[in-house]
Design a protein around this motif. Structure first.
Motif, PDB file in Angstrom:
ATOM      1  N   ARG A  24       0.829  -1.211   0.000  1.00  0.00           N
ATOM      2  CA  ARG A  24       0.000   0.000   0.000  1.00  0.00           C
ATOM      3  C   ARG A  24       0.864   1.261   0.000  1.00  0.00           C
ATOM      4  N   ASP A  27       2.529   1.670  -3.377  1.00  0.00           N
ATOM      5  CA  ASP A  27       1.532   2.177  -4.337  1.00  0.00           C
ATOM      6  C   ASP A  27       1.276   3.669  -4.133  1.00  0.00           C
ATOM      7  N   MET A  28       1.158   4.114  -2.866  1.00  0.00           N
ATOM      8  CA  MET A  28       0.901   5.530  -2.593  1.00  0.00           C
ATOM      9  C   MET A  28       2.062   6.409  -3.062  1.00  0.00           C
ATOM     10  N   LYS A  31       2.120   6.536  -6.816  1.00  0.00           N
ATOM     11  CA  LYS A  31       1.035   7.389  -7.292  1.00  0.00           C
ATOM     12  C   LYS A  31       1.403   8.869  -7.129  1.00  0.00           C
ATOM     13  N   LEU A 117       2.095  11.089   4.165  1.00  0.00           N
ATOM     14  CA  LEU A 117       1.959   9.676   3.818  1.00  0.00           C
ATOM     15  C   LEU A 117       0.916   9.024   4.696  1.00  0.00           C
ATOM     16  N   LEU A 120      -2.595  10.116   3.758  1.00  0.00           N
ATOM     17  CA  LEU A 120      -3.086   9.435   2.554  1.00  0.00           C
ATOM     18  C   LEU A 120      -3.488   7.991   2.847  1.00  0.00           C
ATOM     19  N   ALA A 121      -2.906   7.437   3.915  1.00  0.00           N
ATOM     20  CA  ALA A 121      -3.219   6.051   4.258  1.00  0.00           C
ATOM     21  C   ALA A 121      -4.508   5.952   5.062  1.00  0.00           C
TER      22      ALA A 121
END
Length: 123
Positions: A24, A27-28, A31, A117, A120-121
């Motif tokens: 995850r 991926d973040m 992105k 971060l 966003l999680a």
């Protein structure tokens, strides 16, 4: 620097990252990097600590180490031509007067966006 020794901080931070999930986080970051490049920008991890001073560290340097362990990719420090900011030990005051706190306001500069971060999680 954080109010914790590195040998205590690092395992706790790794645990938090692993709780989010390696895939995850990768991926973040990928992105965010793709979005930055699409806008002609570069993704930069930063904080205000001057880690050029031997023994200093920050959450960003610990994240960079974790990232290298997970992906094999190195996150390099940006070159800073200024002199390292060596912290002077705080002088002890005998006075019992209340300490006045200075609050800095940060002026946002156009073209830059600060992301978290962990924000966003969804944490």
């Amino acid at each position: 620097m954080l109010n914790m020794e590195l040998d205590r901080f690092k395992p706790a931070y790794y645990e938090k990252l692993e709780g989010i999930g390696t895939d995850r986080i990768i991926d973040m970051v990928e992105k965010m990097n793709a979005e930055a490049r699409a806008e002609g920008k570069e993704l930069v991890l930063l904080c205000y600590e001057d880690v050029r001073v031997p023994g200093d560290w920050c959450h960003r340097t610990v994240f960079a180490e974790w990232w290298a362990e997970q992906t094999g990719e190195l996150i390099e420090e940006l070159y800073d031509p200024s002199e390292p900011k060596v912290k002077k030990p705080a002088a002890k005051k005998e006075s019992k007067e209340p300490v006045k706190k200075v609050v800095e306001t940060r002026k946002e500069e156009p073209g830059y966006e600060q992301l978290s971060l962990f924000g966003l999680a969804g944490i």
